[in-house]
Design a protein around this motif. Structure first.
Motif, PDB file in Angstrom:
ATOM      1  N   ALA A 139       0.555  -1.100   0.340  1.00  0.00           N
ATOM      2  CA  ALA A 139      -0.135   0.036   0.157  1.00  0.00           C
ATOM      3  C   ALA A 139       0.909   1.237  -0.002  1.00  0.00           C
ATOM      4  O   ALA A 139       0.834   2.181  -0.460  1.00  0.00           O
ATOM      5  CB  ALA A 139      -1.020   0.305   1.498  1.00  0.00           C
ATOM      6  N   GLY A 140       1.924   1.671   0.657  1.00  0.00           N
ATOM      7  CA  GLY A 140       2.593   2.278   1.090  1.00  0.00           C
ATOM      8  C   GLY A 140       3.692   2.906  -0.698  1.00  0.00           C
ATOM      9  O   GLY A 140       3.529   3.589  -0.631  1.00  0.00           O
ATOM     10  N   LEU A 141       3.690   1.614  -1.126  1.00  0.00           N
ATOM     11  CA  LEU A 141       5.062   1.652  -1.938  1.00  0.00           C
ATOM     12  C   LEU A 141       3.884   3.010  -3.258  1.00  0.00           C
ATOM     13  O   LEU A 141       4.569   3.150  -3.988  1.00  0.00           O
ATOM     14  CB  LEU A 141       5.559   0.439  -2.566  1.00  0.00           C
ATOM     15  N   SER A 142       3.111   1.518  -3.557  1.00  0.00           N
ATOM     16  CA  SER A 142       1.554   1.941  -4.474  1.00  0.00           C
ATOM     17  C   SER A 142       1.781   3.666  -4.173  1.00  0.00           C
ATOM     18  O   SER A 142       2.122   4.051  -5.794  1.00  0.00           O
ATOM     19  CB  SER A 142       0.484   1.150  -4.292  1.00  0.00           C
ATOM     20  N   ALA A 143       1.836   3.683  -2.964  1.00  0.00           N
ATOM     21  CA  ALA A 143       0.964   5.428  -3.145  1.00  0.00           C
ATOM     22  C   ALA A 143       2.210   6.320  -2.789  1.00  0.00           C
ATOM     23  O   ALA A 143       2.261   7.098  -4.281  1.00  0.00           O
ATOM     24  CB  ALA A 143       0.832   5.625  -0.701  1.00  0.00           C
ATOM     25  N   ALA A 144       3.817   5.616  -3.196  1.00  0.00           N
ATOM     26  CA  ALA A 144       4.714   6.784  -3.249  1.00  0.00           C
ATOM     27  C   ALA A 144       4.814   5.994  -4.306  1.00  0.00           C
ATOM     28  O   ALA A 144       5.341   7.267  -5.316  1.00  0.00           O
ATOM     29  CB  ALA A 144       5.461   5.605  -2.350  1.00  0.00           C
ATOM     30  N   VAL A 186       8.354  12.366  -2.227  1.00  0.00           N
ATOM     31  CA  VAL A 186       8.028  11.303  -0.984  1.00  0.00           C
ATOM     32  C   VAL A 186       9.225  11.583  -0.164  1.00  0.00           C
ATOM     33  O   VAL A 186      10.584  10.981  -0.357  1.00  0.00           O
ATOM     34  CB  VAL A 186       7.905   9.936  -2.253  1.00  0.00           C
ATOM     35  N   LEU A 187       8.678  11.151   1.100  1.00  0.00           N
ATOM     36  CA  LEU A 187       9.441  10.227   2.200  1.00  0.00           C
ATOM     37  C   LEU A 187       9.211   9.204   3.024  1.00  0.00           C
ATOM     38  O   LEU A 187       7.786   9.296   3.074  1.00  0.00           O
ATOM     39  CB  LEU A 187       9.487  11.666   3.387  1.00  0.00           C
ATOM     40  N   VAL A 227      12.935  11.239  -3.352  1.00  0.00           N
ATOM     41  CA  VAL A 227      12.634  10.062  -2.854  1.00  0.00           C
ATOM     42  C   VAL A 227      13.675   9.961  -1.601  1.00  0.00           C
ATOM     43  O   VAL A 227      14.636   9.700  -1.886  1.00  0.00           O
ATOM     44  CB  VAL A 227      12.458   8.784  -3.243  1.00  0.00           C
ATOM     45  N   LYS A 228      13.218  10.044  -0.331  1.00  0.00           N
ATOM     46  CA  LYS A 228      14.325   9.474   1.082  1.00  0.00           C
ATOM     47  C   LYS A 228      13.261   8.247   1.281  1.00  0.00           C
ATOM     48  O   LYS A 228      11.825   8.196   1.503  1.00  0.00           O
ATOM     49  CB  LYS A 228      14.023  10.331   1.795  1.00  0.00           C
TER      50      LYS A 228
END
Length: 590
Positions: free
Chosen positions: A12-17, A27-28, A151-152
């Protein structure tokens, strides 16, 4: 430059990023584990999608409308129609996006329990959750090196608090990293997962479903409801917290039958025709019913142990899974029905009758337990079988933070909390009383993308500080994002430990020159001192053990042994030099 903070490094977090980057936002990503992926990497059956290209190629007449009706029925009319419409209506696009953007093979389509059409997509090998998650994870980590201003990624960064301003807007987070408390500014997307391993002092599980508290779980120990608790502390509303899914088929390890954490038997095993038999060798349920129904029948029947039986045809159709489970000692192969009957403790005649009765039902399409969908081929005693012992396990939490159709977290006043979004299992209201198999990965991708879209639009509206206009896919970054292969971009170096928390590069030459025999490796077979052999290299994985996304047990099974076959079944060869190069201590001397 303004950024969006993503909390959680699962699918979920990766798809959001990735969606945020497509929309031009910075993105952090903060993940409390040492290795991203979360429970998403464990998903074994596949990802649902209606109206996909793969379905069209196979002539499957599915649609978002049919998928909506199946989901609503499974939810027992307790999920919200607006969220189901988002999940099902964007499902086909989500699957096609994964294939087009990351070059994934999702061409195999199966029917799982509760689905009226085959719509659960996977490839020809490896666990689909791992394949999908790793593809996104590797691409994002490459970008964190080639475009660190965009991206971090901070791993082992545990977010402890959401920060708000005087107006109640979420403006950032407080987190602990390297023993220090730090803050980060920006709107927040929570993607922290569920609470099916919340055995903490303030356990959501114990509070809302105390009768489930002592059950085993398939979840990693990071699933403790962090996102739900932090959001509720700043006024977020929660929904359906009592709706916890107990999956009927957790694999019982004969060597550790009482282990708290279990591996999951993929629902696809029943989807290809696997049967559930009790200790008398009898069927007692439609194996393709909803998960909560099958679990209830296991408890109601009460004749343990329950075994999942795959005949030769079913085993061949899902050969990779069977080989994987057999390799882990969680499944046994029997060369014929007589051997299987002896294992169960019944006569061959009794087992043959169970098979014959089932065959009659298949031919007549009239099953005594109401089964409607059957695999082809007869069940015969002169066949081979793959067999595993099953137990119900805590698996998924349908409850969570209340969100709207734009993934905005809703406050106790019924209004969206400005600057706060949620996606994946941390959000409730999507699945109602029971989630369909294959919809966990889908929920991560769909609502990850929705939350990314919404957070990027919010950032643009409130600050005007965005690198490209929303929806932009131009320039060098877009070129790196839009590659057609799940492999890392050849122009981008492998991630280093600077901000991604991963290391790269070959093992040190001094280590590579050392040689260890099989006997040498065998001496290191304990949790606090564990070596394994992989593809001719000897690895000391002691320090990596807590960070392994599949859990410690997945490595401990091969302590002091050659794990090459199992490793290659699950991983790409570049995983070791990319994520654990320091673990290589030498070569295997045969």
């Amino acid at each position: 430059m303004a950024q969006v903070i993503v909390v959680g490094g699962g699918l979920a977090g990766l798809s959001a990023a990735h969606t945020l980057l497509e929309r031009g936002a910075n993105v952090l990503l903060l993940d409390k584990q040492g290795f991203m992926g979360g429970n998403s990497t464990k998903a074994t059956s596949g990802i649902n999608g209606a109206g996909t290209q793969s379905q069209q190629d196979l002539g499957i007449p599915d649609s978002a409308k049919i998928f909506f009706e199946d989901t609503k029925k499974s939810a027992r009319d307790l999920a919200r129609d607006d969220l189901i419409r988002v999940l099902t209506g964007r499902s086909g696009d989500a699957v096609d996006w994964l294939q087009a953007k990351f070059g994934l093979d999702l061409s195999k389509v199966a029917r799982l329990g509760g689905h009226s059409q085959p719509r659960t997509h996977r490839g020809s090998a490896q666990f689909p959750g791992m394949v999908i998650t790793y593809a996104q994870m590797e691409r994002l980590e490459d970008l964190s090196v080639s475009n660190p201003e965009r991206v971090k990624i901070y791993k082992k960064a545990r977010v402890t608090k959401l920060l708000k301003d005087e107006s109640g807007t979420v403006i950032g987070v407080e987190y602990i990293r390297n023993g220090k408390t730090e803050t980060a500014d920006g709107p927040v997307i929570l993607a922290t997962g569920g609470y099916a391993a919340d055995f903490t002092s303030d356990s959501l599980l114990k509070k809302h479903r105390p009768e489930y508290y002592n059950l085993p779980t398939t979840n990693g120990d990071h699933c403790t409801g962090d996102g739900q608790k932090m959001a509720m502390a700043v006024g977020a509303s929660a929904i359906d917290l009592e709706k916890v899914q107990v999956h009927p088929t957790g694999l019982v390890d004969p060597n550790e039958p009482d282990a708290k954490v279990k591996f999951l038997a993929a629902e696809a095993l029943r989807g290809v025709g696997g049967l559930l038999l009790d200790n008398n060798g009898d069927r007692f349920v439609d194996e393709l019913q909803h998960r909560d129904f099958v679990t209830g029948k296991i408890w109601e029947n009460g004749k343990y142990p329950i075994r999942l039986i795959l005949n030769g045809q079913a085993s061949s159709e899902i050969e990779w899974h069977c080989k994987h489970y057999v390799g882990r000692g969680l499944m046994k192969r029997f060369d014929n029905g007589d051997a299987l009957a002896k294992e169960i403790g019944i006569s061959p005649a009794k087992l043959k009758k169970t098979f014959d009765d089932y065959n009659v039902g298949v031919k007549a399409k009239k099953d005594p337990f109401g089964k409607k969908f059957f695999s082809t081929g007869e069940w015969k005693m002169n066949d081979f079988f793959n067999v595993a012992i099953m137990t119900p396990v805590l698996h998924y939490t349908m409850g969570g933070l209340e969100i709207d159709a734009e993934s905005r977290v809703v406050g106790s006043d019924g209004k969206p909390i400005a600057g706060l979004f949620a996606s994946g299992e941390v959000a409730g209201g999507v699945h109602g009383a029971n989630r369909l198999g294959g919809s966990s990965l889908l929920g991560c991708v769909v609502f990850g993308r929705v939350s990314g879209d919404s957070a990027a639009a919010y950032l643009l509206q409130t600050t005007g500080q965005i690198v490209q206009k929303a929806g932009g896919r131009l320039g060098a970054l877009a070129g790196q994002l839009g590659g057609s292969s799940s492999s890392s971009s050849s122009s981008a170096p492998a991630p280093t430990s600077n901000n991604a928390g991963a290391t790269s590069g070959p093992a040190q030459s001094s280590s590579a020159s050392k040689e260890f025999t099989t006997a040498d490796v065998a001496k290191h077979n304990k949790k606090d001192d564990i070596w394994v052999i992989v593809n001719g290299q000897v690895l000391d994985v002691t320090s990596f053990l807590p960070d392994h996304p599949g859990g410690e047990k997945a490595i401990l099974l091969y302590a002091g042994r050659d794990a090459t076959e199992e490793f290659n079944m699950l991983h790409d060869p570049k995983v070791i030099p990319r994520y654990a190069p320091d673990s290589v201590i030498g070569n295997h001397k045969k």
